[in-house]
Design an enzyme around this catalytic site. Sequence first.
Site, PDB file in Angstrom:
ATOM      1  N   GLY A  69       0.794  -1.218   0.000  1.00 50.25           N
ATOM      2  CA  GLY A  69       0.000   0.000   0.000  1.00 50.25           C
ATOM      3  C   GLY A  69       0.827   1.269   0.000  1.00 50.25           C
ATOM      4  O   GLY A  69       0.474   2.254  -0.664  1.00 50.25           O
ATOM      5  N   ASN A 152      -7.225   4.526   9.560  1.00 47.35           N
ATOM      6  CA  ASN A 152      -6.582   3.337  10.107  1.00 47.35           C
ATOM      7  C   ASN A 152      -6.639   3.270  11.630  1.00 47.35           C
ATOM      8  O   ASN A 152      -6.566   2.179  12.206  1.00 47.35           O
ATOM      9  CB  ASN A 152      -5.121   3.274   9.656  1.00 47.35           C
ATOM     10  CG  ASN A 152      -4.355   4.545   9.969  1.00 47.35           C
ATOM     11  OD1 ASN A 152      -4.667   5.604   9.425  1.00 47.35           O
ATOM     12  ND2 ASN A 152      -3.357   4.458  10.834  1.00 47.35           N
ATOM     13  N   GLN A 180      -7.504   0.475   4.211  1.00 47.82           N
ATOM     14  CA  GLN A 180      -8.321  -0.063   5.298  1.00 47.82           C
ATOM     15  C   GLN A 180      -9.769  -0.291   4.879  1.00 47.82           C
ATOM     16  O   GLN A 180     -10.593  -0.691   5.702  1.00 47.82           O
ATOM     17  CB  GLN A 180      -8.278   0.884   6.502  1.00 47.82           C
ATOM     18  CG  GLN A 180      -6.924   0.974   7.192  1.00 47.82           C
ATOM     19  CD  GLN A 180      -6.584  -0.275   7.997  1.00 47.82           C
ATOM     20  OE1 GLN A 180      -7.399  -1.163   8.196  1.00 47.82           O
ATOM     21  NE2 GLN A 180      -5.353  -0.337   8.477  1.00 47.82           N
ATOM     22  N   SER A 200      -3.821  -2.859  -0.266  1.00 44.31           N
ATOM     23  CA  SER A 200      -2.748  -3.718   0.252  1.00 44.31           C
ATOM     24  C   SER A 200      -3.312  -5.071   0.647  1.00 44.31           C
ATOM     25  O   SER A 200      -4.337  -5.155   1.325  1.00 44.31           O
ATOM     26  CB  SER A 200      -2.097  -3.054   1.470  1.00 44.31           C
ATOM     27  OG  SER A 200      -1.052  -3.857   1.985  1.00 44.31           O
ATOM     28  N   HIS A 202      -2.307  -7.547   2.730  1.00 44.79           N
ATOM     29  CA  HIS A 202      -2.301  -8.099   4.084  1.00 44.79           C
ATOM     30  C   HIS A 202      -3.366  -7.495   4.992  1.00 44.79           C
ATOM     31  O   HIS A 202      -3.552  -7.949   6.123  1.00 44.79           O
ATOM     32  CB  HIS A 202      -0.909  -7.965   4.721  1.00 44.79           C
ATOM     33  CG  HIS A 202      -0.555  -6.591   5.192  1.00 44.79           C
ATOM     34  ND1 HIS A 202      -0.546  -6.246   6.525  1.00 44.79           N
ATOM     35  CD2 HIS A 202      -0.186  -5.480   4.518  1.00 44.79           C
ATOM     36  CE1 HIS A 202      -0.173  -4.993   6.651  1.00 44.79           C
ATOM     37  NE2 HIS A 202       0.044  -4.493   5.453  1.00 44.79           N
ATOM     38  N   THR A 238      11.024  -7.758 -11.672  1.00 48.42           N
ATOM     39  CA  THR A 238      10.434  -9.092 -11.789  1.00 48.42           C
ATOM     40  C   THR A 238       9.324  -9.270 -10.763  1.00 48.42           C
ATOM     41  O   THR A 238       9.504  -9.010  -9.572  1.00 48.42           O
ATOM     42  CB  THR A 238      11.509 -10.171 -11.570  1.00 48.42           C
ATOM     43  OG1 THR A 238      12.546  -9.995 -12.532  1.00 48.42           O
ATOM     44  CG2 THR A 238      10.916 -11.562 -11.710  1.00 48.42           C
ATOM     45  N   CYS A 326       3.917   5.974  20.248  1.00 49.78           N
ATOM     46  CA  CYS A 326       5.011   6.097  21.213  1.00 49.78           C
ATOM     47  C   CYS A 326       6.288   6.441  20.451  1.00 49.78           C
ATOM     48  O   CYS A 326       6.684   5.702  19.557  1.00 49.78           O
ATOM     49  CB  CYS A 326       5.198   4.796  21.988  1.00 49.78           C
ATOM     50  SG  CYS A 326       3.814   4.395  23.073  1.00 49.78           S
TER      51      CYS A 326
END
Length: 394
Positions: A69, A152, A180, A200, A202, A238, A326
């Site tokens: 993404g 997100n 998302q 994306s 995943h 590739t 953080c």
Amino acid sequence: MIYLDANATTPMLPEVYEAMVPWLRDRFCNPNASYAGAREARDAIESAREQVAALIEASTEELVFTGGGTESTNMALKWLARLVGRKSGTVVTSEIEHSAVLKPIETFEKVGYEVVRVPVDAGGRLDEEAYRAACEKAAEGGGFVSLMWVNNETGVIQPVEDAAAVAREHGLAFHTDAIQAVGKVPVEVGGLDIDFLSLSGHKFHGPKGVGALYVRRGCRFEPMVRGGGQEGDRRSGTENVAAIVGLGKAAELALKDQKEAMQRVAALRDGFESALVERVQGVTVNGDLIHRVPTTSHLSFDRCEAAGLLVLLDERGVACSAGSACMTGKQKPSHVQKAMGFSDDKAKSSLRFGFSKLTTQSDCDAGVEAVVSAVERLRRVQGGGTGPVTVYSP
């Protein structure tokens, strides 16, 4: 592990893994060669392109496979910036974008582009009046728009359909970060004024390291990566055949059961939130409760530091994320929460829970017990006290 962090990534479905294995083991040929094994690999890539195109109602020639993404987003934004030119170019975006949008736009700003960051309301939804004014301004000297489909952190859905129409009305190219959104809500680019879209694998149970960029037919586009001319000379290198096959399979499965699966996920999320509101005082459910994806719950816990909660939840085997970033050991409110008007204390007490179609009722039940225990323990350590239960109502 009790996995409640599906916004960060989703576990690969078994069917996706099985589809990928032959291309990792025996069918390893380079798809750009001329012999039979290479032709098989090329055919597999094109089959995956059809599967992904079907998920977002695009045509196959409008899809470019990428490494994920972030790459897809950077490809679109850098091309649009080049197309507009920096002397008078204006970039319209929102205050709550992902870093894959924010970071490139910051570099554009440094070299002369004007950037208009449109605010959001307390529920995390775009201020549409301010957005229209920003588009009017951008139209004067040329520019483009980049607006995320789903946030997100909060899972709040943005009015992308209307925003894209406004951009088109003002002659502005429109990119959306749909990373998302795809696989969670209907994404049908064919009927919308969207020029570029990032996705994306995943995020909807495909492999990591693979994504796609939708480039609307007729849009000018030049590659960011040049070389052997793969992907129709739009992204050289590739191809990762196994990952692309996995992305295609994940897209096929998402399209097949999206409505049913997301209804079940929404019920799990709602039950999770209700249980915590009932059992823990001082809980706030953040974000617009009407316009949000089923997979996200963003909660704040009075008198609890998110960093401390994460440690305690990790001890109980619960994986989730802080609602604030953080940095260098010091917790700071995220730009998303500050844009929504959160105080520093509220932002630092926020957690994000992410659900997927592999989340079970037992995961949610165990997660509730762990959160209740962690909050009680942390409040004892920090001095106790109780507070009101609040829920944002749009």
